[in-house]
Design a protein around this motif. Structure first.
Motif, PDB file in Angstrom:
ATOM      1  N   ARG A   1       1.358   3.523   0.296  1.00 26.93           N
ATOM      2  CA  ARG A   1      -0.090   3.460   0.111  1.00 26.93           C
ATOM      3  C   ARG A   1      -0.757   4.683  -0.210  1.00 26.93           C
ATOM      4  O   ARG A   1      -1.525   4.549  -0.948  1.00 26.93           O
ATOM      5  N   SER A   2      -0.461   5.352   0.385  1.00 29.42           N
ATOM      6  CA  SER A   2      -1.308   6.680   0.591  1.00 29.42           C
ATOM      7  C   SER A   2      -0.656   7.697  -0.594  1.00 29.42           C
ATOM      8  O   SER A   2      -1.066   8.674  -0.887  1.00 29.42           O
ATOM      9  N   SER A   3       0.711   7.606  -0.946  1.00 27.43           N
ATOM     10  CA  SER A   3       1.347   8.600  -1.740  1.00 27.43           C
ATOM     11  C   SER A   3       1.256   8.333  -3.172  1.00 27.43           C
ATOM     12  O   SER A   3       1.419   9.284  -3.987  1.00 27.43           O
ATOM     13  N   GLY A   4       0.568   7.434  -3.445  1.00 28.90           N
ATOM     14  CA  GLY A   4       0.532   6.745  -4.956  1.00 28.90           C
ATOM     15  C   GLY A   4       1.810   6.675  -5.681  1.00 28.90           C
ATOM     16  O   GLY A   4       1.747   6.308  -6.836  1.00 28.90           O
TER      17      GLY A   4
ATOM     18  N   GLU B   1       5.106  -1.866   0.828  1.00 30.49           N
ATOM     19  CA  GLU B   1       3.624  -1.473   0.507  1.00 30.49           C
ATOM     20  C   GLU B   1       3.057  -0.386   1.398  1.00 30.49           C
ATOM     21  O   GLU B   1       2.425   0.501   0.851  1.00 30.49           O
ATOM     22  N   GLU B   2       3.092  -0.605   2.506  1.00 28.20           N
ATOM     23  CA  GLU B   2       2.461   0.203   3.275  1.00 28.20           C
ATOM     24  C   GLU B   2       2.999   1.540   3.321  1.00 28.20           C
ATOM     25  O   GLU B   2       2.287   2.666   3.465  1.00 28.20           O
ATOM     26  N   SER B   3       4.095   1.796   3.209  1.00 31.42           N
ATOM     27  CA  SER B   3       4.998   3.037   3.063  1.00 31.42           C
ATOM     28  C   SER B   3       4.496   3.799   1.849  1.00 31.42           C
ATOM     29  O   SER B   3       4.691   5.023   2.048  1.00 31.42           O
TER      30      SER B   3
END
Length: 147
Positions: A46-49, A42-44
Motif C-alpha cells: 500500500r505505501s510502497s507503490g 495488498e496491505e504489504s
C-alpha cells in the motif's frame, strides 16, 4: 514468518458424526489463503507503490491434506497458519496448519499458479508477487511435511 487467520466454525460445517466435515477443511484453507494473498498482500504494498500481488489472477493446481484430529463445532474460531515452503518461477507451494491452542487438527499444502485471466493460461510470477511470498518462506525442519 507465517500468516495467521482466525477462521470461524459454522453450525453447517458439522457432519452426521458431530465433527467438522472433511470437505469443509478445504474451505478453511481457502479463507486463509484469500486473506493472505489478497488482503495481506495488498496491505504489504500500500505505501510502497508496488504492484498489488496476484491481482492478475491465481489458481490452485493441487491440494494435499492430512487429517490428524477431529475438529468439533464450537463458538471459538480455529487458527489457520499459512506459509510458503517452495517458490518457482511460475508456482508456489503454501503449507498450512489448522489448529487450536493444544491440537493440530490438519496439515495441508496447496500449489498455486499465477494465472493470466485474459489469456486464460498460466503465467510467470511477477517480481512483486515473489517478493511478497519470500517474506513468508519457512522451509525449516520444523515446517510440517505431508506424508
Amino acid at each position: 514468518m507465517r500468516h495467521t487467520y482466525q477462521c470461524p466454525l459454522r453450525w453447517s460445517d458439522m457432519d452426521a458424526y458431530g465433527h467438522v466435515n472433511n470437505v469443509v477443511y478445504l474451505r478453511y484453507l481457502e479463507e486463509a489463503r484469500i486473506d493472505f494473498m489478497f488482503r495481506v498482500a495488498e496491505e504489504s504494498v500500500r505505501s510502497s507503490g508496488a504492484e498489488v500481488p496476484f491481482r492478475g489472477g491465481c489458481v490452485v493446481a493441487r491440494h494435499e491434506i492430512d487429517y490428524l484430529r477431529p475438529l468439533f463445532h464450537r463458538h471459538e474460531p480455529v487458527t489457520v497458519e499459512t506459509w510458503v515452503t517452495k517458490l518457482n518461477a511460475a508456482s508456489a507451494t503454501l503449507a498450512y496448519e489448522i489448529k487450536d491452542a493444544g491440537t493440530v487438527h490438519a496439515r495441508a499444502t496447496t500449489v498455486i499458479v499465477p494465472y493470466d485471466l485474459k489469456e486464460e493460461r498460466p503465467r510467470r510470477m511477477t517480481a512483486d508477487e515473489r517478493a511478497f511470498l519470500e517474506g513468508y518462506c519457512d522451509d525449516s525442519a520444523s515446517a510440517p511435511r505431508i506424508r
